[in-house]
Design an enzyme around this catalytic site. Sequence first.
Site, PDB file in Angstrom:
ATOM      1  N   ASP A 180       0.833  -1.222   0.000  1.00  7.47           N
ATOM      2  CA  ASP A 180       0.000   0.000   0.000  1.00  7.47           C
ATOM      3  C   ASP A 180       0.862   1.265   0.000  1.00  7.47           C
ATOM      4  O   ASP A 180       0.369   2.336  -0.328  1.00  7.47           O
ATOM      5  CB  ASP A 180      -1.030   0.016   1.138  1.00  7.47           C
ATOM      6  N   TYR A 229       9.518  -1.727   9.996  1.00  9.58           N
ATOM      7  CA  TYR A 229       8.559  -1.229   9.000  1.00  9.58           C
ATOM      8  C   TYR A 229       9.154  -0.075   8.184  1.00  9.58           C
ATOM      9  O   TYR A 229       9.178  -0.110   6.954  1.00  9.58           O
ATOM     10  CB  TYR A 229       7.268  -0.789   9.697  1.00  9.58           C
ATOM     11  N   GLY A 265      -1.184  -6.925  15.405  1.00 10.60           N
ATOM     12  CA  GLY A 265      -1.130  -6.696  13.964  1.00 10.60           C
ATOM     13  C   GLY A 265      -2.508  -6.666  13.328  1.00 10.60           C
ATOM     14  O   GLY A 265      -2.672  -6.922  12.140  1.00 10.60           O
ATOM     15  N   SER A 321      -5.124  -2.228  15.841  1.00  8.86           N
ATOM     16  CA  SER A 321      -5.813  -1.589  16.960  1.00  8.86           C
ATOM     17  C   SER A 321      -5.580  -0.077  16.933  1.00  8.86           C
ATOM     18  O   SER A 321      -6.440   0.699  17.353  1.00  8.86           O
ATOM     19  CB  SER A 321      -5.357  -2.182  18.291  1.00  8.86           C
ATOM     20  N   SER A 322      -4.447   0.379  16.402  1.00  5.60           N
ATOM     21  CA  SER A 322      -4.195   1.826  16.397  1.00  5.60           C
ATOM     22  C   SER A 322      -5.093   2.548  15.387  1.00  5.60           C
ATOM     23  O   SER A 322      -5.699   3.567  15.720  1.00  5.60           O
ATOM     24  CB  SER A 322      -2.722   2.132  16.169  1.00  5.60           C
ATOM     25  N   SER A 369      -9.655   4.309  29.765  1.00 12.10           N
ATOM     26  CA  SER A 369      -9.566   2.996  29.144  1.00 12.10           C
ATOM     27  C   SER A 369      -8.728   2.096  30.014  1.00 12.10           C
ATOM     28  O   SER A 369      -7.555   2.392  30.268  1.00 12.10           O
ATOM     29  CB  SER A 369      -8.916   3.126  27.773  1.00 12.10           C
ATOM     30  N   GLY A 376      -0.628  -5.114  19.870  1.00  8.57           N
ATOM     31  CA  GLY A 376       0.526  -5.724  19.211  1.00  8.57           C
ATOM     32  C   GLY A 376       0.176  -6.929  18.366  1.00  8.57           C
ATOM     33  O   GLY A 376       1.058  -7.678  17.943  1.00  8.57           O
ATOM     34  N   ASP A 402      -5.054   0.385   6.320  1.00  6.65           N
ATOM     35  CA  ASP A 402      -5.761   0.094   7.581  1.00  6.65           C
ATOM     36  C   ASP A 402      -6.882   1.096   7.840  1.00  6.65           C
ATOM     37  O   ASP A 402      -8.018   0.732   8.132  1.00  6.65           O
ATOM     38  CB  ASP A 402      -4.789   0.116   8.764  1.00  6.65           C
TER      39      ASP A 402
HETATM   40  C1  GLA Z   1       0.610  -1.992   8.469  1.00  5.47           C
HETATM   41  C2  GLA Z   1       0.426  -0.620   7.833  1.00  5.47           C
HETATM   42  C3  GLA Z   1      -0.303  -0.734   6.493  1.00  5.47           C
HETATM   43  C4  GLA Z   1       0.345  -1.771   5.580  1.00  5.47           C
HETATM   44  C5  GLA Z   1       0.583  -3.084   6.325  1.00  5.47           C
HETATM   45  C6  GLA Z   1       1.380  -4.077   5.508  1.00  5.47           C
HETATM   46  O1  GLA Z   1      -0.603  -2.532   8.833  1.00  5.47           O
HETATM   47  O2  GLA Z   1      -0.286   0.224   8.686  1.00  5.47           O
HETATM   48  O3  GLA Z   1      -0.349   0.522   5.881  1.00  5.47           O
HETATM   49  O4  GLA Z   1       1.535  -1.290   5.031  1.00  5.47           O
HETATM   50  O5  GLA Z   1       1.259  -2.873   7.548  1.00  5.47           O
HETATM   51  O6  GLA Z   1       0.670  -4.466   4.376  1.00  5.47           O
END
Ligand code: GLA
Length: 381
Positions: A35, A220, A122, A125-126, A66, A120, A170
């Site tokens: 992306d 990342y 993946g 959640s953020s 929270s 954490g 996301d």
């Molecule tokens: C995280 C990032 C996304 C995307 C994925 C990997 O979730 O927030 O933008 O890059 O990793 O596909």
Amino acid sequence: MIDNLIKKHNEIFEKTHNYVFFSPGRINLIGEHIDYNGGLVFPLAINLGTYGVVSLRKDKKVKIYSEGFSKKPYIIDLDNFTKEGPFYTNYIKGMIFYIKEKFSNSQGFNIYIYGNIPAGAGLSSSASLELLIGVVLRALNNLEISNKDLALLGMRVENEYINLNSGIMDQFIIALGKKNHAMLLNTRTLEYKYAPFDLGENVLVVGFTNKKRTLADSKYNERFNECKEALEILKKETKINDLVDLKIEELEKYKDKLTNKLYRRVKHVITEQERTKKVFETLMKNDIKKLGKLLVEGHRSLQYDYEVSGLELDTLVNEFVKYGALGARQTGAGFGGSMIAIVPKKELKEIIKKVSKSYKEIIGYEADFFDVFASDGAKML
Ligand code: GLA
């Protein structure tokens, strides 16, 4: 469960609630790490996510509570905005900050936040929290802002407020998810279409490795920079805007311009783009067997070429495939976090039992498993 959250809100703030909101998490079926390379992604919003129970305040303060974050309420003064604060408040403050740039959002409120996405994991959640705050601010201040623009603001929070170079996937799926559907999203043009998400006799399982990580402390940004570097080199050779514009034959032609590492990163991006198109087609044709195979291919590409999976994710993927899943792969950024598997409904319990046991033997601690389904995007309930 919602009644219980309302009760908690009312006890903590000594006030009756006015509204309840829900913002989902997401899984990505395929189209990983492309992306931010102009690629196609194929995510869906899930039934796990973040709830917000809200009551209005007369002053211009936002009072947050929270249990997941802190036992003490945190107060943001809308008239005296400061950027400093505990890390989790960045997602909330970032949204308030960027919305404030365009609109007047002065309605104070109390919010009781409850999330059932493990931190954490993946599963975004953020972004789920960002969009929760986005829809709350929109509703309370009657703002004319589309879901798409809220998603773009969420991405700005990551890119500019938190300094993580993440893409739009996301936030976009969390803002615009649709029940029982996945979304094929072109991350360059932001055009999208929904695909009915029906796996027939199979179910989608999420396996959380329990290897927690935050993207900010993962590799990342390193991957983002590697892609940027490769793009700069390749742009000198051929006319492309993004890495996904390159054909695999062309990559072979320019192979000696790149280091082996950069070559493998680009190879992942190009092949992942092709797989995403194929996964979309196979889902439309209900060919779940073929779809499963493509997911496993996608995982191998993340494992060997993009190098973002790791022992925990590889183990879960391998064990699921070994014990009868039709397909399995890491979902999201990797480096720990979660994977998805497509499993025949009838064998679900048996397969999870076996995978669980092997995972514990190999890794030394347990993984967690969730059944998930495609849900709507962030909204008032
Ligand atoms: C995280 C990032 C996304 C995307 C994925 C990997 O979730 O927030 O933008 O890059 O990793 O596909």
